[in-house]
Write an enzyme that holds these catalytic residues in place. Structure first.
Site, PDB file in Angstrom:
ATOM      1  N   CYS A 100       0.839  -1.197   0.000  1.00  9.28           N
ATOM      2  CA  CYS A 100       0.000   0.000   0.000  1.00  9.28           C
ATOM      3  C   CYS A 100       0.877   1.251   0.000  1.00  9.28           C
ATOM      4  O   CYS A 100       1.898   1.309   0.687  1.00  9.28           O
ATOM      5  CB  CYS A 100      -0.906  -0.024   1.230  1.00  9.28           C
ATOM      6  SG  CYS A 100      -1.815   1.510   1.497  1.00  9.28           S
ATOM      7  N   CYS A 103       0.943   4.991   3.459  1.00  6.77           N
ATOM      8  CA  CYS A 103       1.838   5.393   4.539  1.00  6.77           C
ATOM      9  C   CYS A 103       3.283   5.385   4.035  1.00  6.77           C
ATOM     10  O   CYS A 103       3.658   4.564   3.206  1.00  6.77           O
ATOM     11  CB  CYS A 103       1.713   4.454   5.734  1.00  6.77           C
ATOM     12  SG  CYS A 103       0.133   4.596   6.611  1.00  6.77           S
ATOM     13  N   CYS A 183      -7.106  -1.253   7.751  1.00  8.08           N
ATOM     14  CA  CYS A 183      -6.088  -0.196   7.670  1.00  8.08           C
ATOM     15  C   CYS A 183      -5.827   0.308   9.082  1.00  8.08           C
ATOM     16  O   CYS A 183      -6.730   0.866   9.715  1.00  8.08           O
ATOM     17  CB  CYS A 183      -6.563   0.943   6.778  1.00  8.08           C
ATOM     18  SG  CYS A 183      -5.410   2.338   6.746  1.00  8.08           S
ATOM     19  N   GLN A 222     -11.121  18.219   8.237  1.00 13.70           N
ATOM     20  CA  GLN A 222      -9.864  17.637   8.683  1.00 13.70           C
ATOM     21  C   GLN A 222     -10.077  16.189   9.123  1.00 13.70           C
ATOM     22  O   GLN A 222     -11.043  15.878   9.819  1.00 13.70           O
ATOM     23  CB  GLN A 222      -9.283  18.449   9.839  1.00 13.70           C
ATOM     24  CG  GLN A 222      -8.775  19.815   9.425  1.00 13.70           C
ATOM     25  CD  GLN A 222      -7.442  19.757   8.699  1.00 13.70           C
ATOM     26  OE1 GLN A 222      -6.767  18.741   8.711  1.00 13.70           O
ATOM     27  NE2 GLN A 222      -7.059  20.855   8.083  1.00 13.70           N
ATOM     28  N   GLU A 274     -14.795  31.405  -0.347  1.00 15.91           N
ATOM     29  CA  GLU A 274     -14.595  29.989  -0.654  1.00 15.91           C
ATOM     30  C   GLU A 274     -15.151  29.720  -2.048  1.00 15.91           C
ATOM     31  O   GLU A 274     -16.240  30.214  -2.387  1.00 15.91           O
ATOM     32  CB  GLU A 274     -15.306  29.124   0.386  1.00 15.91           C
ATOM     33  CG  GLU A 274     -15.467  27.655   0.034  1.00 15.91           C
ATOM     34  CD  GLU A 274     -14.142  26.944  -0.219  1.00 15.91           C
ATOM     35  OE1 GLU A 274     -14.034  26.252  -1.252  1.00 15.91           O
ATOM     36  OE2 GLU A 274     -13.230  27.077   0.615  1.00 15.91           O
ATOM     37  N   ASP A 321      -5.990  29.448   4.185  1.00 22.01           N
ATOM     38  CA  ASP A 321      -5.962  27.993   4.341  1.00 22.01           C
ATOM     39  C   ASP A 321      -6.112  27.351   2.968  1.00 22.01           C
ATOM     40  O   ASP A 321      -7.118  26.694   2.675  1.00 22.01           O
ATOM     41  CB  ASP A 321      -7.087  27.549   5.284  1.00 22.01           C
ATOM     42  CG  ASP A 321      -7.013  26.066   5.627  1.00 22.01           C
ATOM     43  OD1 ASP A 321      -5.997  25.421   5.289  1.00 22.01           O
ATOM     44  OD2 ASP A 321      -7.978  25.550   6.219  1.00 22.01           O
ATOM     45  N   CYS A 348      -0.632  22.618   4.356  1.00 25.70           N
ATOM     46  CA  CYS A 348      -0.465  21.166   4.435  1.00 25.70           C
ATOM     47  C   CYS A 348       0.676  20.675   3.559  1.00 25.70           C
ATOM     48  O   CYS A 348       0.893  19.464   3.463  1.00 25.70           O
ATOM     49  CB  CYS A 348      -1.763  20.453   4.059  1.00 25.70           C
ATOM     50  SG  CYS A 348      -2.349  20.819   2.386  1.00 25.70           S
TER      51      CYS A 348
END
Length: 396
Positions: A100, A103, A183, A222, A274, A321, A348
């Site tokens: 996978c 990660c 997972c 989030q 937005e 953001d 991010c």
């Protein structure tokens, strides 16, 4: 999944540079971590981006992408000849080469994962913004005891259908699906796309307040249970909003930051921008009674129109953001032109943040504070909140 190419634009075909080296194996010493969940190694002068390795290790790598003429190769560490003291057994059986791709760092202790993320953030700020900073990536409490292990935090999951009809997740840089029964980073109550419709309610307790936010079942929120609180409290702490101040909340989603800022600046003015119409429809509900004005528009386009209509306009505080690609000059320049007292930039992606910090510097704003949070344990992702103030400001 990568976004589709814009309409009318041809996707550039990949040109082979020689015979494929996929499957070739080399013995290398692993160098520093790099942005993207891999480390840098070299073989006969050529750079190899290696996954499943840690800095300082001696490993055998197997090439997964690249040809004889490529300037760099991608590879997986398939044998560890000298292991790092920070190496651990991955908690997931498919967090391995050709497994996978979700990660990146399950083979490292949580503490070292955060050190690796801090190193990437420092390198990006140095290279793209010319800043030399010491950075600490902070853990964030979740709502489960096993959060200390970096597991069971992801509250939204997107599985793919595996060949056997079960569910799976994609390999790294591939559409191939790896079957998976469980997972380990998925929250027990994780939602999946298409699982229900309409709105869900998210309750956020932060800075002595508790507010409920409606968000589309498949809309952005989030994914770490502790993220809304820590981000809201950090933004409030860095901006230190005062009654009567004006606030501009850009890329505001369903109004998370505006919901907590509006009471702090009342009777000030809060404007929310937005681009997603569904999100702004929820923002209007979530911010009802706060006096905040909600605008549905692309942020750069709204700012350009605002500057035309009010060239001498000013705001006191700005929250940025943006999505992973960052704000870019089309947004940074007009935001700087508003001459805010302070800007809170929630990011991010370290590279996009560093690039935009550099752009803000050219516009007369300096990085006056930076917080980094491990909202995505086991992955290479890190969330930051940066404080930007005018270069001649005494706010530190």
């Amino acid at each position: 999944m990568s976004p589709a190419a814009p309409r009318g634009r041809r996707t550039r075909e990949r040109v082979a540079r020689g015979a494929s080296l996929v499957g070739q194996e080399y013995d290398v010493e692993v160098g520093p971590v790099a942005h993207g969940g891999h480390c840098v190694a070299r073989h006969e002068g050529r750079v190899i981006f290696v996954r499943h390795a840690l800095p300082g290790e001696l490993v055998r790598v197997r090439v997964t992408e690249g040809e004889e003429g490529s300037s760099y190769l991608r590879a997986d560490a398939v044998r560890i000849d000298r292991a790092s003291v920070h190496r651990v057994q991955p908690p997931c059986p498919v967090a391995v080469p050709l497994g996978c791709g979700g990660c990146d760092f399950q083979h490292a202790t949580l503490a070292h994962q955060r050190e690796l993320k801090a190193a990437v953030l420092q390198e990006q700020l140095s290279r793209l913004a010319g800043l030399e900073l010491e950075v600490t990536v902070q853990p964030v409490a979740g709502d489960l005891p096993v959060q200390d292990e970096g597991l069971r935090w992801r509250t939204r999951m997107q599985y793919e259908r595996a060949a056997d009809g079960g569910r799976g997740l994609r390999r790294h840089r591939s559409h191939d699906v790896v079957p998976i029964e469980d997972c380990p980073i998925a929250h027990p109550d994780a939602r999946e796309p298409g699982q229900g419709s309409g709105a869900v309610t998210e309750v956020v307790a932060a800075a002595g307040q508790e507010r409920a936010f409606e968000v589309a079942a498949d809309g952005f929120w989030q994914v770490h249970p502790g993220a809304p609180r820590v981000l809201v409290e950090t933004v409030l702490e860095l901006l230190a909003p005062q009654p009567g101040e004006s606030v501009l909340d850009l890329y505001a989603g369903v109004g998370l930051f505006a919901g907590f800022l509006a009471p702090r600046v009342a009777p000030g003015r809060v404007e929310v921008v937005e681009g997603d119409r569904t999100a702004t429809s929820y923002a209007e509900r979530n911010l009802a009674g706060t006096g905040a004005r909600v605008h549905t528009d692309r942020v750069d386009r709204w700012l350009a129109r605002r500057r035309r209509d009010d060239p001498d306009g000013h705001v006191d505080l700005v929250v940025l953001d943006p999505p992973r690609a960052g704000a870019k000059r089309a947004v940074v320049a007009p935001v700087a032109g508003l001459r805010p007292r302070a800007i809170a930039y929630v990011a991010c992606d370290p590279a996009a943040l560093a690039r935009d910090v550099g752009t803000f510097a050219a516009e007369g704003f300096e990085l006056a504070g930076l917080r980094a949070f491990d909202l995505f344990p086991m992955t290479h992702h890190v969330e930051c909140v940066a404080l930007l103030t005018k270069t001649d400001s005494d706010l530190r």
